[in-house]
Design an enzyme around this catalytic site. Structure first.
Site, PDB file in Angstrom:
ATOM      1  N   ALA A 155       0.848  -1.193   0.000  1.00  0.00           N
ATOM      2  CA  ALA A 155       0.000   0.000   0.000  1.00  0.00           C
ATOM      3  C   ALA A 155       0.884   1.243   0.000  1.00  0.00           C
ATOM      4  O   ALA A 155       1.915   1.284   0.680  1.00  0.00           O
ATOM      5  CB  ALA A 155      -0.908  -0.010   1.230  1.00  0.00           C
ATOM      6  N   GLU A 227      -6.937 -13.204   0.218  1.00  0.00           N
ATOM      7  CA  GLU A 227      -7.351 -13.062   1.607  1.00  0.00           C
ATOM      8  C   GLU A 227      -8.042 -11.717   1.699  1.00  0.00           C
ATOM      9  O   GLU A 227      -7.401 -10.669   1.718  1.00  0.00           O
ATOM     10  CB  GLU A 227      -6.121 -13.143   2.531  1.00  0.00           C
ATOM     11  CG  GLU A 227      -6.471 -13.428   3.988  1.00  0.00           C
ATOM     12  CD  GLU A 227      -6.930 -12.202   4.739  1.00  0.00           C
ATOM     13  OE1 GLU A 227      -8.167 -12.037   4.884  1.00  0.00           O
ATOM     14  OE2 GLU A 227      -6.084 -11.418   5.170  1.00  0.00           O
ATOM     15  N   CYS A 261      -9.409  -7.206   9.064  1.00  0.00           N
ATOM     16  CA  CYS A 261     -10.388  -8.029   8.345  1.00  0.00           C
ATOM     17  C   CYS A 261     -11.035  -9.047   9.268  1.00  0.00           C
ATOM     18  O   CYS A 261     -12.196  -9.423   9.072  1.00  0.00           O
ATOM     19  CB  CYS A 261      -9.727  -8.732   7.158  1.00  0.00           C
ATOM     20  SG  CYS A 261      -8.327  -9.777   7.599  1.00  0.00           S
TER      21      CYS A 261
END
Length: 451
Positions: A155, A227, A261
């Site tokens: 990122a 994922e 998550c």
């Protein structure tokens, strides 16, 4: 150009140049060339280097933790714990890789037959900002130790972490090209996936990102592991030991400012214990210490970016418009999102249907255990479910009723190097960690020898 920014004080940290098209090609070529020699190394050679990575992580954990906290706002105590967990996953594969990758003998009518686990090539890893070291290391430790090389597309807001990890592997003695960071935009990812020397791609990220990258992998016939997100259910049955587990239950939602998550996102509480639960939950949430993420006693810091705050606020507002009620918190300031409790949450609201990636707890009242299970499984996601109850045997009977990648009884869903990690449905496919993770990017080759 990429400019990283400290979300706590909004000060720019550093600016980086994106790699040019020719530089990206050079990175791919380095990975392919390194693979030729790296795949021939013994597993012992590879684990020796991985052991060095583990040592360096511990030696540099304060440096890496501070970098992580500056780039994405994680409380420093949680950043330190993340680096320690990275060291632990290295140690796990140092101890177990040789066993996991050993030829598996199969008795047939041949003189000899077995399964050989051969490395595949260069693997592209597309990783998120929320656990900027852990997400990368749980991919890199097994994948490199299996004999593959790796290219990391991290990122952009954690670019410093990405480059620090590249330097980490170099300093640990890995050959040039074994682990490289590439600085590119999303529009350039297909160039890497399409390359003939790139054997696969793994992504940890949102459902939207997963669908996009999985489509590219399919287009180019490349192995992929996805994922993705989740809206994990946390079921509270009437016999739950709240006095024992309330800290865990609250941490399951609020750790890392809720930016996880596998966080508990939907709290499904049976009517008989609802009032008691809400009182205990609010009391513990009120005790969470906010503040400068560089202070060791800070429990919740800022969210990683302003746009993430704005997106979460919209989901909460849309849920309120559909009759959800804010009963605690929601007094936000800049990038700080106050821990928030939403009650009267029902299907059809973003707080029920979507992933709320931040410190918002959606509370759902149900009549009994049967309705709790039906409500928990009423989701397009399938990452994990947790249940709190005294009756362990009754809980065990529910395992097959939960179609998720994980089912935790009396604890929050979490990743452990020893256990496979991954989801079902819109939460993705494939597994990380354990033996399953090290075998994701290998060629399971049948060898058959007959006189």
């Amino acid at each position: 150009m990429i400019t990283t920014n400290n979300p706590f004080n909004n000060k720019d940290i550093e600016t980086y140049k994106l790699h040019t098209e020719s530089e990206v090609q050079e990175i791919i070529d380095k990975g392919a060339n390194a693979f030729k020699d790296w795949k021939m190394k013994t597993i012992g050679d590879r684990t020796d280097m991985l052991n060095k990575v583990s040592q360096l992580l511990l030696e540099r954990k304060q440096e890496y933790a501070e970098l992580m906290t500056k780039e994405m706002g994680k409380p420093i105590s949680q950043s330190i714990a993340e680096i320690e967990k990275c060291s632990a996953v290295c140690d796990f594969y140092v101890k177990n890789a040789a066993y996991f990758l050993a030829d598996e003998l199969i008795k047939t009518d041949a003189k000899e037959s077995f399964i050989s686990y051969d490395p595949s090539g260069t693997i592209l890893a597309i990783m998120p900002w929320n656990y900027p070291f852990w997400q990368v290391m749980r991919f890199a430790a097994p994948t490199l130790t299996a004999g593959n090389t790796a290219i990391l597309k991290h990122a952009s807001n954690t670019t410093g972490c990405a480059l620090a990890m590249e330097r980490l592997f170099i300093d640990a003695g890995y050959p040039e090209g074994c682990f490289q960071t590439v600085l590119i935009g999303h529009e350039d990812i297909e160039t890497i996936i399409a390359h003939e020397s790139v054997a696969g791609v793994t992504l940890t990220g949102s459902e939207k990102a997963g669908r996009s990258i999985a489509a590219l992998a399919g287009k180019h016939l490349k192995k992929s592991v996805m994922e993705l997100g989740g809206n994990n259910a946390c079921i509270i049955l009437e016999d739950a030991k709240l006095e024992k587990h309330i800290d865990t239950i609250v941490m399951a939602r609020m750790q890392n400012a809720g930016q996880s998550c596998i966080a508990a996102k939907r709290f499904i509480v049976v009517d008989a214990i609802y009032d008691e639960f809400i009182e205990a939950f609010k009391k513990r949430v009120a005790e969470i210490k906010k503040g400068d993420p560089m202070e060791m006693d800070t429990e919740i810091g800022v969210m990683a970016r302003k746009d993430l705050v704005e997106g979460l606020e919209k989901q909460v507002e849309d849920s309120i418009k559909k009759s959800a009620k804010v009963t605690y918190g929601y007094n936000n300031d800049g990038n700080y999102f106050e821990p928030t409790i939403l009650e009267d949450v029902k299907p059809g609201m973003p707080a029920f249907d979507e992933e709320l990636f931040g410190p918002v707890a959606a509370i759902i009242r149900v009549a009994d255990k049967q309705e709790a299970i039906e409500t928990a499984t009423h989701s397009k996601f399938g990452l994990g479910t947790m249940i709190f109850t005294k009756d362990l045997e009754a809980a065990r009977k529910l395992i097959s009723d939960i179609p998720d990648g994980a089912f935790f009884i009396n604890d929050m869903v979490k990743s452990d190097p020893q256990l496979p990690f991954g989801g079902t449905k819109a939460s993705g496919y494939g597994r990380e960690l354990s033996q399953e993770g090290i075998l994701e990017f290998v060629n399971k080759k049948t060898v058959y020898i007959k006189k």
